[in-house]
Write a protein that holds these residues in place. Sequence first.
Motif, PDB file in Angstrom:
ATOM      1  N   GLY A  98      -2.383  16.134 -16.015  1.00 20.24           N
ATOM      2  CA  GLY A  98      -2.025  15.222 -17.095  1.00 20.24           C
ATOM      3  C   GLY A  98      -2.881  13.974 -17.123  1.00 20.24           C
ATOM      4  N   GLY A  99      -3.817  13.828 -16.163  1.00 21.62           N
ATOM      5  CA  GLY A  99      -4.716  12.694 -16.176  1.00 21.62           C
ATOM      6  C   GLY A  99      -4.140  11.403 -15.644  1.00 21.62           C
ATOM      7  N   GLU A 100      -2.901  11.431 -15.139  1.00 22.64           N
ATOM      8  CA  GLU A 100      -2.298  10.198 -14.622  1.00 22.64           C
ATOM      9  C   GLU A 100      -2.202  10.268 -13.103  1.00 22.64           C
ATOM     10  N   THR A 101      -2.670   9.210 -12.449  1.00 23.85           N
ATOM     11  CA  THR A 101      -2.593   9.126 -11.000  1.00 23.85           C
ATOM     12  C   THR A 101      -1.215   8.630 -10.598  1.00 23.85           C
ATOM     13  N   VAL A 102      -0.613   9.278  -9.615  1.00 21.74           N
ATOM     14  CA  VAL A 102       0.728   8.882  -9.185  1.00 21.74           C
ATOM     15  C   VAL A 102       0.821   8.989  -7.667  1.00 21.74           C
ATOM     16  N   GLY A 103       1.521   8.042  -7.056  1.00 20.96           N
ATOM     17  CA  GLY A 103       1.738   8.101  -5.615  1.00 20.96           C
ATOM     18  C   GLY A 103       2.711   9.221  -5.271  1.00 20.96           C
ATOM     19  N   LEU A 104       2.335  10.037  -4.299  1.00 20.59           N
ATOM     20  CA  LEU A 104       3.161  11.202  -3.959  1.00 20.59           C
ATOM     21  C   LEU A 104       4.174  10.921  -2.858  1.00 20.59           C
ATOM     22  N   ILE A 105       3.919   9.899  -2.023  1.00 17.06           N
ATOM     23  CA  ILE A 105       4.865   9.575  -0.949  1.00 17.06           C
ATOM     24  C   ILE A 105       5.129   8.073  -0.944  1.00 17.06           C
ATOM     25  N   THR A 106       6.216   7.683  -0.307  1.00 13.56           N
ATOM     26  CA  THR A 106       6.514   6.264  -0.142  1.00 13.56           C
ATOM     27  C   THR A 106       5.631   5.676   0.951  1.00 13.56           C
ATOM     28  N   TYR A 107       5.747   4.363   1.143  1.00 11.62           N
ATOM     29  CA  TYR A 107       4.869   3.657   2.077  1.00 11.62           C
ATOM     30  C   TYR A 107       4.966   4.260   3.473  1.00 11.62           C
ATOM     31  N   MET A 108       3.781   4.435   4.104  1.00 14.65           N
ATOM     32  CA  MET A 108       3.725   5.251   5.319  1.00 14.65           C
ATOM     33  C   MET A 108       3.713   4.442   6.609  1.00 14.65           C
TER      34      MET A 108
END
Length: 914
Positions: free
Chosen positions: A295-305
């Motif tokens: 879809g062309g949108e960058t999204v974070g896959l996990i919470t802060y590590m």
Amino acid sequence: MNLVIVESPAKAKTINKYLGKDFQVLASYGHVRDLPAKDGSVDPDQDFSMTWEVDGKAGKRLADIAAAAKTSDRVILATDPDREGEAISWHVLEVLNAKRVLKGKPVQRVVFNAITKQAVLDAMAKPRDIDEPLVAAYLARRALDYLVGFTLSPVLWRKLPGARSAGRVQSVALRLVCARENEIETFKSQEYWQILARLATPAGDEFEARLTEWEGRKVGRLDVKDEASASAIRRFLEGAAFAVEQVESKPQRRNPSAPFTTSTLQMEASRKHGFSAQRTMQIAQRLYEGVDVGGGETVGLITYMRTDGVQIAPEAIAATRAVITREYGERYLPEKPRHYSTKAKNAQEAHEAIRPTDLGRLPRAVAPFLEDEQAKLYELIWKRTVASQMESAEFERTTADIAATKDGARAGLRATGSVVRFDGFLTLYQEGRDDEEDEDGGRLPRMARGDALARRSIAATQHFTEPPPRYTEATLVKKMEELGIGRPSTYASTLATLRDRDYVAVDKKRLIPSDKGRIVTAFLESFFDRYVEYDFTAGLEEDLDRISAGELEWREVLRRFWDEFNKRIADVKELRVAQVLDALNDGLAAHVFPARADGSDPRSCPTCGTGRLSLKLGKFGAFIGCSNYPECRYTRQLGTGSGDDQAEGIGGDGTKVLGTDPKTGLEVSLRSGRFGPYVQLGEGDKPKRSSLPKGWTVDQIDLAKALTLLELPRQVGAHPETGKPIEANIGRYGPYVAHDGVYANLDSVDEVFTVGLNRAVAVLAEKKEKGGRGRSTPAALKTLGEHPVAGGEITVRDGRYGPYVAWGKVYATLPKGSDPQAVTVEQAVALLTEKAGKAPVAKAKPTAKKAAAKTADDAEKKPAKAKAKTAAKAEAADGEAPAAAAKKPARAKAAAKTAAEDAAPAKPRARKAS
């Protein structure tokens, strides 16, 4: 316009899309200021005042941030949600205040636990001020690490040439590794025998039972100590009658583990995928900052590590339960949600555990958009999170006690079995194990009390106890966490430092201390024992946690530490080399002077017979030498056996033939040289050679390994974009891949021989993203035009040590604080003219004879000369170091840089990734 400041450009790009046109998002690229790598950056005499210096590359970024802040209505500091992130926000604010660009504008702090649109919008709606206690804890930790690094490391350079550095947490972690190695070397194997009877029920079903009672006493695993005892028991059982005395079955439940924290993720990624702690954090950083999953949108896959928390948000729990119902059915969903908690020590533990930002993104759905390692880590995090909310596994454990009787005598045996009644969370996830553990057998056959059992066979087998296993990264992290040493966010950098300093090597995932590491540890245990004690280091961490909670004043913690530490430093500086060597000879006796097969004195010289062997300190580190030098010139390297003057397995002429190269027919040999062992192909004027890389020992080298070394560099394949070759090799700074002038480090030596094309392309691309240019000339930031007098283009470039102007082969560094974009051609010409006029003055080199005459003790006898030096140079070029070191200030500067790196914050470099 609102200015938002984050840490990484990847995050900036994503967040800018979420916030819209009224916001400008800029990246600081991690830390923007640090303590200069020189004495006095932390001044205890001025109540621990700290002098900060803007990093060369950060100057331009800060100038851009300041320019944007000047025209903005509001400044929002949105760096990472931990102690280091809070510190970066504080540094940026300090710089903006110094530049006087804020002028009363509101400055707010927000934190994103996840890089998703909803998480970002929620955070923006809840701004706060900078957490001053958290900044104070950062300042205290930074000052402590600096004071230890810049005070203790020079003592090491002076007393132990070849030692690189010492650090507050690093040294304690190294002590753990060395202590385990000592346990292994001093371990005395114990013989024991195991008695197993193979029996059958009346229905003919067979099973095994072990001896638990003999002659009226309970029998433990190690209680049958010799063959005579084992044979007597076996003869008895071979003539005995067997019957079931008691059968007991008990239900058992096993609950799932909590979701991942930083440390548990590092441990599990090491166990299941072989990732180093550092590599795990690099991959997790990419997953956190965002990936395009369609879809062309960058999204974070996990919470802060970077987190110590094990709880997850209520909405995430609800989403997890929905996934369990949909994917596994109602039977796997517990009646109530599971809630996990931990004893919070600081603000960082208030964060969520590491989990997927959207539990509906199944691993199989996102895998096509991820690199292989990213897909593996995401699947691990997803499974652990979902399993943490699943129903418990149910078992039935059965124990059968059996009597063996003969002529009125009796022995007892026991059989155990465990059966899974309901797999529960195990259908999805089972935690990895660090070491092999005994497991109960499978289901026992049906039997009842009083049943007679038939004997099939009796076995008595000999065993020997084994030493404790060496630490892996996973088990070392686990041990450090148990002891309270360091914090999870620092473990990766601590382990990386131990490898980079050559204090430990990694062999089949096991950490092996080098001789250099063991000598440093022995020195610290002998003269700085308090500061490598586990309880003392853990106590300091607790003080830092109390500072972050606002319960302690940070300078008071520093005062208590510094007063005693500084006194100890002063005492150790007065020690003579002979005193240091005596302590090391005693502390490392079992390692450097192992017992000899003939029972003779391990410290007697095998050459002259009258001299005593002792550790000696030379230009390239420590070695074993004879006390009768120079009459007796016997020497040997450390760790090469008790009496041979060559490495184990290498002949007296320093050569061991490994075999013949099938391609060339030339002889392949293992040899011992001035700089350590190496392998060689054939003979002649210029035979092909290759030194043994870090972690490889001479006893591990066979023909196959030697040939793999001699075949380097290895051709990985052609780059899919350029068609040019990619090579894997081992260089001065470790393993790497190279392509078209770009060089990218690999995680381990082993990866040089296994790295594939996809992985190589990925690490090269990552290096380019970080600004890596390999050995090629940096791209021009600005072109100023032709030189007005001599002609030729003048450019402004950004180099390793900051921005500079270039004209032909003349390079002139810009003054500190200069904006490279504002440099004029007149300023550049003035700098270049000044630089071109400074020709280096050649200095006559001392003859080898004169240089050799400057022994360690000679240099110590010249205090007047030492007083003329600055404190840092006096430490680096002290008498215990070779005389040549005193004439090379560059070496002292390099050593100071090493100390600075060890005293640096835990994560500045990792934060610049992406």
